[in-house]
Scaffold this active site. Structure first.
Site, PDB file in Angstrom:
ATOM      1  N   LYS A  50      21.941 -10.996  42.074  1.00  0.00           N
ATOM      2  CA  LYS A  50      20.798 -11.905  42.244  1.00  0.00           C
ATOM      3  C   LYS A  50      19.623 -11.102  42.807  1.00  0.00           C
ATOM      4  CE  LYS A  50      21.234 -16.260  43.437  1.00  0.00           C
ATOM      5  NZ  LYS A  50      20.997 -17.132  42.278  1.00  0.00           N
TER       6      LYS A  50
HETATM    7  N1  PMP Z   1      23.191 -18.379  36.634  1.00  0.00           N
HETATM    8  C1  PMP Z   1      22.065 -17.992  37.264  1.00  0.00           C
HETATM    9  C2  PMP Z   1      21.095 -17.123  36.549  1.00  0.00           C
HETATM   10  C3  PMP Z   1      21.818 -18.413  38.587  1.00  0.00           C
HETATM   11  O1  PMP Z   1      20.703 -18.027  39.222  1.00  0.00           O
HETATM   12  C4  PMP Z   1      22.752 -19.242  39.236  1.00  0.00           C
HETATM   13  C5  PMP Z   1      22.471 -19.732  40.648  1.00  0.00           C
HETATM   14  N2  PMP Z   1      22.981 -18.845  41.606  1.00  0.00           N
HETATM   15  C6  PMP Z   1      23.912 -19.621  38.540  1.00  0.00           C
HETATM   16  C7  PMP Z   1      24.095 -19.170  37.238  1.00  0.00           C
HETATM   17  C8  PMP Z   1      24.948 -20.485  39.199  1.00  0.00           C
HETATM   18  O2  PMP Z   1      25.614 -19.778  40.228  1.00  0.00           O
HETATM   19  P1  PMP Z   1      26.244 -20.531  41.484  1.00  0.00           P
HETATM   20  O3  PMP Z   1      27.099 -21.627  40.920  1.00  0.00           O
HETATM   21  O4  PMP Z   1      27.037 -19.476  42.181  1.00  0.00           O
HETATM   22  O5  PMP Z   1      25.111 -21.053  42.287  1.00  0.00           O
END
Ligand code: PMP
Length: 309
Positions: A162
């Site tokens: 991220k």
């Molecule tokens: N894909 C992307 C590009 C994201 O930014 C997120 C948010 N973190 C997710 C998927 C979903 O991840 P999570 O369920 O861990 O929040």
């Protein structure tokens, strides 16, 4: 569209709680200039017994450290340090259910692209209360479109990390959808298969089987992992498989998952109605168990909640 939000009065900045207005960085910090900050998004929920717990907190903080490793940063804190800091932060802000935003950044005011060596990060953790990200639409079904923007080739991107700069494509895709009056947008991968939403993962239900794209071009989220485990617990076969937009048009149900969005069903994709009802029966069951698990009500999934108070 996004739910009501109230900022916490305090932000945790490298070991200290500081007033919200003092949590600032210099405009010449390396991360500010080049988009190299790392972030996470975590939700704390109030359990059915009134205590507060961070949902998949250790997993999120491990991913936070993994994102830093992928970019070549060094960090003095451990997952445990972050969990303690979060407990302290929520206590100071008197929050039980809220959204937690850790950010790691290079504060050095370097000129030029080179990272300082070692690239030691500073870390801040902010929190705010945040209701339903998609408002009521998340429960009754949202309209979605396939974006003209695509996820990057994995040879030149780090989809599991991220990193702020990596989110520019998501920002452009979200803006394109918003300008078209559409709540969510799905990005294709470089091969033309549908990868994920701009900040969430994608699921399709067809003939009682649940499909989700493999973790190649996507961030494999923890809400995705919860949905896969909940679906298996409910007895549905779950398969990771690339999917085309044609397959999605003919799906019985489509839903998206993410910490901010939680689980929302898609009722319409590119102006085609999906399935016969929204949310469909499978999505409804997954959503129901997901929210129960956030409140600590499903013994099999109790390890997902780490107590903060
Ligand atoms: N894909 C992307 C590009 C994201 O930014 C997120 C948010 N973190 C997710 C998927 C979903 O991840 P999570 O369920 O861990 O929040």
């Amino acid at each position: 569209m996004a739910g009501e939000s109230v900022d916490g009065k305090f932000v945790w900045v490298d070991g200290k709680l500081v007033p919200f207005k003092d949590a600032t960085i210099h405009i010449l910090s390396h991360s500010m200039q080049y988009g190299g900050s790392i972030f996470e998004g975590i939700r704390a929920y109030e359990l059915s017994d009134g205590r507060s717990a961070l949902f998949r907190g250790e997993d999120h903080y491990r991913r936070f450290l993994d994102s830093m490793k992928a970019l070549g940063y060094t960090c003095q804190y451990s997952v445990n340090d972050f969990m303690k800091a979060t407990a302290e932060l929520l206590k100071a802000n008197q929050f039980k259910a809220c959204y937690v935003r850790p950010v790691a950044y290079i504060d050095e005011r370097v000129r030029g692209l080179s990272l300082p060596d070692p690239a030691d990060v500073k870390v801040s953790i902010a929190a705010w209360t945040w209701g339903k990200y998609m408002g009521a639409a998340g429960d009754v079904g949202i309209r979605a479109m396939v974006s003209t923007y695509r996820r990057a080739e994995v040879a030149t991107s780090l989809p599991w990390a991220k990193i702020a700069g990596g989110y520019l494509t998501s920002i452009l895709a979200r803006r394109e959808a918003a300008k078209n009056g559409i709540a969510e947008t799905l990005l294709l991968d470089p091969n033309g298969m549908v990868a994920e939403g701009c900040g969430d993962n994608l699921f399709m239900v067809k003939d009682g089987i649940i499909y989700t794209p493999p973790p190649t071009y996507i961030l494999p989220g923890f809400t995705r992992d919860c949905a896969m485990k909940i679906a298996a617990f409910l007895g549905y076969p779950v398969k990771e498989a690339p999917m085309s937009r044609n397959q999605l048009y003919l799906a019985d149900e489509i839903f998206i998952t993410g910490t901010a969005v939680e689980i929302a069903s898609i009722k319409e994709l590119d102006h085609r109605t999906i399935g016969d009802q929204c949310p469909g029966p499978v999505t409804r069951k997954v959503i129901d168990l997901f929210y129960k698990s956030t409140r600590g009500e499903i013994p099999e999934f109790r390890t997902w909640n780490t107590l903060l108070s």
